[in-house]
Design a protein around this motif. Structure first.
Motif, mmCIF file in Angstrom:
data_model
loop_
_atom_site.group_PDB
_atom_site.id
_atom_site.type_symbol
_atom_site.label_atom_id
_atom_site.label_comp_id
_atom_site.label_asym_id
_atom_site.label_seq_id
_atom_site.Cartn_x
_atom_site.Cartn_y
_atom_site.Cartn_z
ATOM 1 N N ALA A 112 -40.788 -89.476 30.470
ATOM 2 C CA ALA A 112 -42.101 -89.054 29.313
ATOM 3 C C ALA A 112 -41.586 -88.181 28.152
ATOM 4 N N VAL A 113 -41.054 -87.487 28.604
ATOM 5 C CA VAL A 113 -40.398 -86.403 27.261
ATOM 6 C C VAL A 113 -39.622 -87.288 26.310
ATOM 7 N N GLN A 182 -45.210 -99.730 26.623
ATOM 8 C CA GLN A 182 -44.503 -100.056 25.268
ATOM 9 C C GLN A 182 -45.149 -99.739 23.920
ATOM 10 N N SER A 183 -46.344 -99.205 23.987
ATOM 11 C CA SER A 183 -47.092 -98.773 22.674
ATOM 12 C C SER A 183 -46.365 -97.464 22.533
ATOM 13 N N GLU A 184 -46.368 -97.238 20.922
ATOM 14 C CA GLU A 184 -45.863 -95.790 20.712
ATOM 15 C C GLU A 184 -47.003 -94.962 20.567
ATOM 16 N N PRO A 185 -46.613 -93.628 21.090
ATOM 17 C CA PRO A 185 -45.336 -93.221 21.515
ATOM 18 C C PRO A 185 -45.206 -93.818 22.963
ATOM 19 N N LYS A 186 -43.858 -94.511 23.216
ATOM 20 C CA LYS A 186 -43.708 -95.126 24.487
ATOM 21 C C LYS A 186 -43.701 -94.209 25.661
ATOM 22 N N GLY A 187 -43.804 -94.558 26.880
ATOM 23 C CA GLY A 187 -43.565 -93.680 27.932
ATOM 24 C C GLY A 187 -43.771 -94.324 29.538
ATOM 25 N N PRO A 188 -43.641 -93.779 30.497
ATOM 26 C CA PRO A 188 -43.653 -94.215 31.817
ATOM 27 C C PRO A 188 -45.183 -94.478 32.174
ATOM 28 N N VAL A 189 -45.424 -95.594 32.997
ATOM 29 C CA VAL A 189 -46.627 -95.824 33.785
ATOM 30 C C VAL A 189 -46.355 -96.019 35.180
ATOM 31 N N TYR A 190 -47.586 -95.738 35.875
ATOM 32 C CA TYR A 190 -47.070 -95.627 37.343
ATOM 33 C C TYR A 190 -48.329 -96.686 38.018
ATOM 34 N N LEU A 191 -47.921 -97.509 39.090
ATOM 35 C CA LEU A 191 -48.910 -98.463 39.559
ATOM 36 C C LEU A 191 -48.549 -97.983 41.181
ATOM 37 N N MET A 192 -49.693 -98.208 41.925
ATOM 38 C CA MET A 192 -49.273 -98.275 43.345
ATOM 39 C C MET A 192 -50.201 -99.282 43.983
ATOM 40 N N LEU A 304 -39.349 -83.140 4.778
ATOM 41 C CA LEU A 304 -39.662 -84.364 5.371
ATOM 42 C C LEU A 304 -39.191 -84.461 6.958
ATOM 43 N N ILE A 305 -40.223 -84.310 7.765
ATOM 44 C CA ILE A 305 -39.673 -84.563 9.115
ATOM 45 C C ILE A 305 -40.186 -85.808 9.592
ATOM 46 N N LEU A 306 -39.295 -86.469 10.117
ATOM 47 C CA LEU A 306 -39.457 -87.995 10.552
ATOM 48 C C LEU A 306 -39.057 -87.895 12.062
ATOM 49 N N ASP A 307 -40.026 -88.120 13.112
ATOM 50 C CA ASP A 307 -39.557 -88.212 14.371
ATOM 51 C C ASP A 307 -38.817 -87.118 14.818
ATOM 52 N N SER A 308 -39.554 -86.061 15.241
ATOM 53 C CA SER A 308 -38.867 -84.882 15.743
ATOM 54 C C SER A 308 -39.731 -84.043 16.626
ATOM 55 N N ASP A 309 -39.426 -83.603 17.755
ATOM 56 C CA ASP A 309 -40.308 -82.915 18.640
ATOM 57 C C ASP A 309 -40.147 -81.257 18.220
ATOM 58 N N LYS A 334 -48.548 -83.747 18.961
ATOM 59 C CA LYS A 334 -47.865 -83.510 20.200
ATOM 60 C C LYS A 334 -48.858 -82.885 21.198
ATOM 61 N N GLU A 335 -49.938 -83.826 21.364
ATOM 62 C CA GLU A 335 -50.939 -83.378 22.010
ATOM 63 C C GLU A 335 -50.867 -83.217 23.731
ATOM 64 N N ARG A 336 -49.576 -83.622 24.207
ATOM 65 C CA ARG A 336 -49.144 -83.259 25.565
ATOM 66 C C ARG A 336 -48.407 -81.864 25.819
ATOM 67 N N ILE A 337 -48.012 -81.290 24.326
ATOM 68 C CA ILE A 337 -47.520 -79.862 24.499
ATOM 69 C C ILE A 337 -48.313 -78.761 24.223
ATOM 70 N N PRO A 338 -48.591 -78.137 25.108
ATOM 71 C CA PRO A 338 -49.627 -77.040 24.830
ATOM 72 C C PRO A 338 -49.392 -75.927 23.832
ATOM 73 N N LEU A 339 -48.401 -75.473 23.791
ATOM 74 C CA LEU A 339 -48.020 -74.725 22.678
ATOM 75 C C LEU A 339 -46.965 -75.630 21.594
ATOM 76 N N TRP A 340 -47.244 -75.715 20.795
ATOM 77 C CA TRP A 340 -46.734 -76.592 19.679
ATOM 78 C C TRP A 340 -47.417 -76.661 18.262
#
Ligand SMILES: Cc1ncc(C[n+]2csc(CCOP(=O)(O)OP(=O)(O)O)c2C)c(N)n1
Ligand SMILES: [Mg+2]
Length: 594
Positions: A112-113, A182-192, A304-309, A334-340
């Motif tokens: 995820a990160v 696969q869509s940016e920002p990419k990340g894991p998905v979970y199916l069960m 100029l910051i390009l792609d950096s957490d 960084k909507e998933r990082i509470p303090l950012w």
């Protein structure tokens, strides 16, 4: 590479009763259609329909993703992570119900990160118990593994999660999950899916995979391009900071073009890809947890910051208040990082390749003060040369009997060729690796992009499977080597012919928590009494673990005089197809400088 479980040798007079086409068959077909190369799998009682479908496919000689059995789920997800980083394509991880989901552990955080596309599939306990449907409960564990919110275990880390409720639309849901992954920002998905759904006999569904592509790259609004371009032209001391722009190799060349056009220096902040050639005269080094102010950052009037957490750590190292900052990222808030937060002029959601192409296009028409650009180039390249001279000095041995990390990395630099991919999980030596390795080619350097330790073992397997012609070198701390689950790692490496070279930075303990303690309490009780609870003495014979589990070539290296020959030998052996673990002794945790 196609990997088959077994050569099937059947008597010609044996008639095999054909298996049904089921929900599980649809799941596997969807992954194959979507271009997933590998399923890194750890199996259980939830998977009989899947095993049946694999067996039928093998019998039919039907192409399906390679199944890589991983005896630990963390290794499976780490391997998928490494494979996806190298190939750029999502991979699949199959795990056993909620137990296997739990065992993915920190690999879920890393995916995820680290923004890596992975489809995780887990079975679920059957939802019938009296044989109402095929797959109904027939083992005691089916009651014990029935939890109320299996997806909730990993939901916080997933871009998407869903339960497959019928075999009839499994393909559509798999394609939707992969589209999101696969869509940016990419990340894991979970199916069960419960067993009954996987066992359900269904008619094959035909899908046009072209209808499920990732979101197309986002561009910067033309007005903003003009604004940033103008600001860059007006700036006296512009600076670019990036961490993961190089995940798209194409971006590296575009960044070089931009940097050269205006002589803008580039700093990499905790990079997990190669973003800019280390030997370029405009490369001005790295920022990790360095506990001091970077003067170049402090002096910059435009950043100029390009792609950096994490472009910098403001408590100790930050730009001037007057500096103008532009921030371009696929996820600029960084909507998933509470303090950012960072003090940026504009937060721009865009693909860095596209943004750089736009900026380069705009600048090609602009009126550039070439004399000023030339002068700046002279100043920056002097800084670059001075920095590299200093780094070179650090590579000199102080004690002929002691291997320092800088000496080790410099020796590795001399030993590897351009067909090498280096994985860096060297923790307190992260920055040293970047500084002294000096890699220059896009795609030759990988980090997890996250912080749950042990990624490197599985990732090395994934990287090798994705790029069989490359030599994979994995750099790891000794603690991190243990986190990687070396027994399953080396077993998988051997079974699936994915050899790699591991170099353990053995400082006999966890350097990082000690450094963290000293960072907060430089004169604390722990320091005064030298108690940190980070010491591994007496240590395990790490390389022997690899030898026992996967027939790896194991060697301990204690003296600088042995190193060059050991690296040469290790690289020769790994290129011949056998994994190697070099356990290299460096100064102990307690002697580590801050
Ligand atoms: C899964 C996980 N557990 C614990 C930590 C906390 N942690 C961060 S660095 C570190 C020590 C790593 O030791 P080693 O690999 O030997 O590297 P060194 O610090 O000695 O350079 C630990 C335990 C973590 N990041 N991830
Ligand atoms: Mg250590």
């Amino acid at each position: 590479m196609r990997i088959q479980e077994n050569e099937i040798a059947l008597e010609s007079n044996v008639e095999i009763v054909r298996g049904k086409y089921t929900g599980a068959s649809a799941l596997i077909d969807a992954l194959e259609e979507a271009g997933v190369s590998c399923i890194f799998a750890n199996l259980g009682s939830d998977h009989p329909a899947i095993i049946e479908s694999w067996a039928q496919s093998t019998l039919d000689n039907k192409k399906i993703p390679d199944v890589i059995i991983c005896p630990h789920e963390f290794v499976a997800i780490s391997a998928a992570h490494g494979y996806a980083q190298v190939s750029g394509k999502p991979q699949a991880v199959f795990v056993h119900v909620e137990c296997g989901t739990q065992n993915l552990g920190g690999g879920v955080h890393n995916a995820a990160v680290g923004k890596v596309p992975i489809l995780i599939f887990a079975g679920a306990s059957p939802f019938t118990q009296e044989g109402e449907l095929t797959g109904s409960r027939n083992e005691f564990i089916h009651w014990l593994q029935d939890v109320s919110d299996q997806r909730g275990i990993v939901r916080e880390y997933m871009k998407y999660d869903n339960e497959l409720r019928t075999g009839k639309n499994i393909k559509q849901i798999v394609h939707r999950a992969l589209q999101i992954s696969q869509s940016e920002p990419k990340g894991p998905v979970y199916l069960m899916a419960a067993r009954e759904v996987l066992e359900e006999e269904v008619a094959p569904v035909s899908i046009n995979v072209n209808g499920w592509g990732a979101i197309s790259p986002s561009a910067v609004h033309p007005q903003k391009i003009e604004e940033i371009g103008t600001a860059l032209l007006e700036a006296e001391k512009p600076l670019i900071i990036t961490s993961y722009l190089g995940r798209n190799k194409e971006a590296v060349g575009e960044l070089v073009t931009l940097a050269e056009k205006l002589s803008i220096p580039v700093i990499e902040s905790a990079p997990n890809y190669l973003n800019f050639p280390a030997d370029h005269p405009l490369h001005l080094g790295y920022q990790w947890n360095t506990p001091s102010q970077n003067q170049i950052l402090a002096d910059a009037d435009l950043i100029l910051i390009l792609d950096s957490d994490v472009p910098w750590i403001p408590m100790i190292n930050k730009p001037a208040d007057t500096s103008k900052i532009y921030y371009i990222d696929e996820d600029p808030l960084k909507e998933r990082i509470p303090l950012w937060y960072i003090p940026s002029e504009s937060f721009i959601k865009a693909d860095s390749v596209t943004a750089l192409q736009q900026l380069n296009g705009w600048l090609s028409e602009a009126d550039i003060n070439e004399e000023a650009v030339k002068q700046r180039h002279t100043v920056i390249s002097h800084l670059h040369n001075a920095q590299r001279k200093e780094w070179k000095k650090q590579e000199q041995l102080v004690d002929e009997e002691v291997i320092t990390p800088a000496f080790l990395i410099a020796s590795l630099r001399e030993a590897i060729d351009n067909d090498t991919i280096v994985l860096n999980e060297a923790i307190t030596n992260y920055e040293s690796v970047c500084k002294h390795l000096g890699l220059t080619e896009p795609g030759t350097y990988l980090g997890s992009g996250a912080s749950s330790l042990g990624w490197n073992g599985g990732a090395a397997i994934g990287a090798k499977l994705a790029a069989p012609d490359k030599t994979i070198v994995s750099l790891t701390g000794d603690g991190t080597y243990m986190f990687s689950n070396p027994t399953p790692v080396h077993w998988v490496s051997k079974k699936y012919n994915a050899p790699f070279l591991t170099i353990i930075f053995n400082n006999k303990g966890w350097g990082a928590p000690r450094v963290s303690t000293l960072g907060v309490h430089p004169n604390g009780v722990a320091n005064q009494t030298d108690q940190f609870w980070v010491n591994f003495d007496p240590t395990a014979e790490y390389s022997k673990v690899a030898e026992a589990a996967g027939g790896a070539f194991a060697r301990k290296v204690q003296k600088p005089s042995e190193l060059q020959e050991a690296l040469k030998q290790g690289l020769e052996i790994v290129k011949s197809g056998q994994s190697v673990v070099l356990d290299v002794c460096i100064p102990q945790v307690s002697e580590q400088e801050l």
